[in-house]
Design a protein around this motif. Structure first.
Motif, PDB file in Angstrom:
ATOM      1  N   LYS A  10     -51.398  17.716 134.046  1.00 46.47           N
ATOM      2  CA  LYS A  10     -50.902  17.738 135.283  1.00 46.47           C
ATOM      3  C   LYS A  10     -49.820  18.955 135.378  1.00 46.47           C
ATOM      4  O   LYS A  10     -49.262  19.491 134.435  1.00 46.47           O
ATOM      5  CB  LYS A  10     -49.847  16.408 135.262  1.00 46.47           C
ATOM      6  N   GLY A  11     -49.788  19.608 136.383  1.00 49.07           N
ATOM      7  CA  GLY A  11     -49.103  20.830 136.702  1.00 49.07           C
ATOM      8  C   GLY A  11     -48.258  20.573 138.196  1.00 49.07           C
ATOM      9  O   GLY A  11     -48.321  19.646 138.789  1.00 49.07           O
ATOM     10  N   THR A  12     -47.642  21.752 138.803  1.00 50.49           N
ATOM     11  CA  THR A  12     -47.225  21.646 139.776  1.00 50.49           C
ATOM     12  C   THR A  12     -47.784  21.674 141.119  1.00 50.49           C
ATOM     13  O   THR A  12     -47.357  21.016 141.980  1.00 50.49           O
ATOM     14  CB  THR A  12     -46.192  23.114 139.959  1.00 50.49           C
ATOM     15  N   ASN A  13     -48.890  21.985 140.906  1.00 45.33           N
ATOM     16  CA  ASN A  13     -50.151  21.919 142.101  1.00 45.33           C
ATOM     17  C   ASN A  13     -51.326  21.324 141.827  1.00 45.33           C
ATOM     18  O   ASN A  13     -52.197  21.151 142.580  1.00 45.33           O
ATOM     19  CB  ASN A  13     -50.253  23.333 142.711  1.00 45.33           C
ATOM     20  N   PHE A  14     -51.566  20.458 140.715  1.00 43.11           N
ATOM     21  CA  PHE A  14     -52.615  19.955 140.282  1.00 43.11           C
ATOM     22  C   PHE A  14     -52.273  18.635 139.359  1.00 43.11           C
ATOM     23  O   PHE A  14     -51.258  18.706 138.786  1.00 43.11           O
ATOM     24  CB  PHE A  14     -53.750  20.711 139.791  1.00 43.11           C
ATOM     25  N   ASP A  15     -52.988  17.679 139.569  1.00 42.62           N
ATOM     26  CA  ASP A  15     -53.159  16.306 138.715  1.00 42.62           C
ATOM     27  C   ASP A  15     -54.388  15.961 138.464  1.00 42.62           C
ATOM     28  O   ASP A  15     -55.060  15.325 139.387  1.00 42.62           O
ATOM     29  CB  ASP A  15     -52.123  15.289 139.289  1.00 42.62           C
ATOM     30  N   VAL A  16     -54.983  16.234 137.395  1.00 36.94           N
ATOM     31  CA  VAL A  16     -56.302  15.862 136.902  1.00 36.94           C
ATOM     32  C   VAL A  16     -56.437  14.866 135.682  1.00 36.94           C
ATOM     33  O   VAL A  16     -57.129  14.590 134.873  1.00 36.94           O
ATOM     34  CB  VAL A  16     -57.271  16.947 136.212  1.00 36.94           C
ATOM     35  N   ASN A  17     -55.267  13.901 135.772  1.00 37.57           N
ATOM     36  CA  ASN A  17     -55.040  12.830 134.772  1.00 37.57           C
ATOM     37  C   ASN A  17     -56.225  11.874 134.772  1.00 37.57           C
ATOM     38  O   ASN A  17     -56.824  11.178 133.912  1.00 37.57           O
ATOM     39  CB  ASN A  17     -53.632  12.053 134.945  1.00 37.57           C
ATOM     40  N   TRP A  18     -56.946  11.785 136.045  1.00 43.44           N
ATOM     41  CA  TRP A  18     -57.906  10.812 136.126  1.00 43.44           C
ATOM     42  C   TRP A  18     -59.161  11.245 135.697  1.00 43.44           C
ATOM     43  O   TRP A  18     -60.313  10.520 135.625  1.00 43.44           O
ATOM     44  CB  TRP A  18     -58.182  10.493 137.858  1.00 43.44           C
ATOM     45  N   ALA A  19     -59.482  12.514 135.435  1.00 44.16           N
ATOM     46  CA  ALA A  19     -60.517  13.008 134.868  1.00 44.16           C
ATOM     47  C   ALA A  19     -60.993  12.487 133.495  1.00 44.16           C
ATOM     48  O   ALA A  19     -60.122  12.564 132.605  1.00 44.16           O
ATOM     49  CB  ALA A  19     -60.537  14.563 134.908  1.00 44.16           C
ATOM     50  N   LYS A  20     -62.212  12.158 133.099  1.00 48.94           N
ATOM     51  CA  LYS A  20     -62.788  11.640 131.810  1.00 48.94           C
ATOM     52  C   LYS A  20     -62.961  12.770 130.917  1.00 48.94           C
ATOM     53  O   LYS A  20     -63.066  12.486 129.665  1.00 48.94           O
ATOM     54  CB  LYS A  20     -63.745  10.686 132.033  1.00 48.94           C
ATOM     55  N   SER A  21     -63.437  13.812 131.688  1.00 55.36           N
ATOM     56  CA  SER A  21     -63.843  14.899 130.977  1.00 55.36           C
ATOM     57  C   SER A  21     -63.644  16.136 131.852  1.00 55.36           C
ATOM     58  O   SER A  21     -63.422  16.071 132.921  1.00 55.36           O
ATOM     59  CB  SER A  21     -65.278  14.929 130.484  1.00 55.36           C
ATOM     60  N   ILE A  22     -63.668  17.516 131.187  1.00 50.96           N
ATOM     61  CA  ILE A  22     -63.500  18.707 131.829  1.00 50.96           C
ATOM     62  C   ILE A  22     -64.713  19.578 131.439  1.00 50.96           C
ATOM     63  O   ILE A  22     -64.969  19.815 130.308  1.00 50.96           O
ATOM     64  CB  ILE A  22     -62.206  19.413 131.657  1.00 50.96           C
ATOM     65  N   GLU A  23     -65.403  20.193 132.535  1.00 48.11           N
ATOM     66  CA  GLU A  23     -66.440  21.153 132.105  1.00 48.11           C
ATOM     67  C   GLU A  23     -66.268  22.291 132.727  1.00 48.11           C
ATOM     68  O   GLU A  23     -65.829  22.340 133.751  1.00 48.11           O
ATOM     69  CB  GLU A  23     -67.931  20.283 132.859  1.00 48.11           C
ATOM     70  N   TRP A  24     -66.439  23.076 131.969  1.00 44.36           N
ATOM     71  CA  TRP A  24     -66.208  24.677 132.353  1.00 44.36           C
ATOM     72  C   TRP A  24     -67.553  25.301 132.853  1.00 44.36           C
ATOM     73  O   TRP A  24     -68.533  25.181 132.543  1.00 44.36           O
ATOM     74  CB  TRP A  24     -65.486  25.562 131.243  1.00 44.36           C
ATOM     75  N   ARG A  25     -67.404  26.351 133.923  1.00 45.49           N
ATOM     76  CA  ARG A  25     -68.272  27.180 134.267  1.00 45.49           C
ATOM     77  C   ARG A  25     -67.734  28.641 134.571  1.00 45.49           C
ATOM     78  O   ARG A  25     -66.684  28.539 134.957  1.00 45.49           O
ATOM     79  CB  ARG A  25     -68.858  26.706 135.736  1.00 45.49           C
ATOM     80  N   VAL A  26     -68.700  29.538 134.499  1.00 49.25           N
ATOM     81  CA  VAL A  26     -68.308  30.886 134.952  1.00 49.25           C
ATOM     82  C   VAL A  26     -69.267  31.409 135.993  1.00 49.25           C
ATOM     83  O   VAL A  26     -70.307  30.932 135.957  1.00 49.25           O
ATOM     84  CB  VAL A  26     -68.453  31.950 133.576  1.00 49.25           C
ATOM     85  N   VAL A  27     -68.406  31.685 137.243  1.00 50.93           N
ATOM     86  CA  VAL A  27     -69.341  32.053 138.118  1.00 50.93           C
ATOM     87  C   VAL A  27     -69.537  33.594 138.460  1.00 50.93           C
ATOM     88  O   VAL A  27     -68.397  34.370 138.334  1.00 50.93           O
ATOM     89  CB  VAL A  27     -68.981  31.393 139.469  1.00 50.93           C
ATOM     90  N   SER A  28     -70.552  34.045 138.729  1.00 49.46           N
ATOM     91  CA  SER A  28     -70.867  35.577 138.673  1.00 49.46           C
ATOM     92  C   SER A  28     -71.810  35.768 139.997  1.00 49.46           C
ATOM     93  O   SER A  28     -72.374  34.980 140.350  1.00 49.46           O
ATOM     94  CB  SER A  28     -71.421  35.694 137.575  1.00 49.46           C
ATOM     95  N   PRO A  29     -71.305  36.927 140.568  1.00 54.09           N
ATOM     96  CA  PRO A  29     -72.284  37.217 141.776  1.00 54.09           C
ATOM     97  C   PRO A  29     -73.561  37.822 141.507  1.00 54.09           C
ATOM     98  O   PRO A  29     -74.401  38.090 142.290  1.00 54.09           O
ATOM     99  CB  PRO A  29     -71.269  38.335 142.539  1.00 54.09           C
ATOM    100  N   PHE A  30     -73.648  38.036 140.234  1.00 51.52           N
ATOM    101  CA  PHE A  30     -74.892  38.692 139.684  1.00 51.52           C
ATOM    102  C   PHE A  30     -75.762  37.460 138.958  1.00 51.52           C
ATOM    103  O   PHE A  30     -75.292  36.688 138.721  1.00 51.52           O
ATOM    104  CB  PHE A  30     -74.525  39.512 138.658  1.00 51.52           C
ATOM    105  N   VAL A  31     -77.125  37.829 138.752  1.00 47.77           N
ATOM    106  CA  VAL A  31     -78.059  37.149 138.157  1.00 47.77           C
ATOM    107  C   VAL A  31     -77.705  37.206 136.827  1.00 47.77           C
ATOM    108  O   VAL A  31     -77.796  38.461 136.095  1.00 47.77           O
ATOM    109  CB  VAL A  31     -79.506  37.475 138.408  1.00 47.77           C
TER     110      VAL A  31
END
Length: 87
Positions: A10-31
């Motif tokens: 939980k932060g000043t502009n977000f609250d993800v206490n409801w999330a059971k897990s967090i999955e990360w991704r890296v997004v790139s404009p390239f293949v």
């Protein structure tokens, strides 16, 4: 970032206490290619963690295109300039 959000859900502009897990991704404009199918390059379902923008949108929307009413909002957001310190 995923580790920090998991530690402080939980932060000043977000609250993800409801999330059971967090999955990360890296997004790139390239293949990008991941030559080994193992952590941390793929998640448990076999979805790559390094994605192109369209691949991420397909993953998040299950292949559905955003509704027409969201198009103006998306166009406005593309003009936003992010400033400040980012961690």
């Amino acid at each position: 970032m995923a580790e920090r959000v998991a530690k402080e859900p939980k932060g000043t502009n977000f609250d993800v206490n409801w999330a059971k897990s967090i999955e990360w991704r890296v997004v790139s404009p390239f293949v990008e290619f991941a030559w080994k199918i193992n952590e941390p390059l793929y998640d448990d379902d076999g979805v790559p963690r390094v994605l192109q923008v369209q691949e991420l949108l397909d993953h998040l929307t299950e292949g559905r295109v955003p509704t027409k009413r969201l198009v103006p909002l998306i166009k406005d957001l593309r003009k936003v300039e992010l400033t400040g310190t980012w961690h």
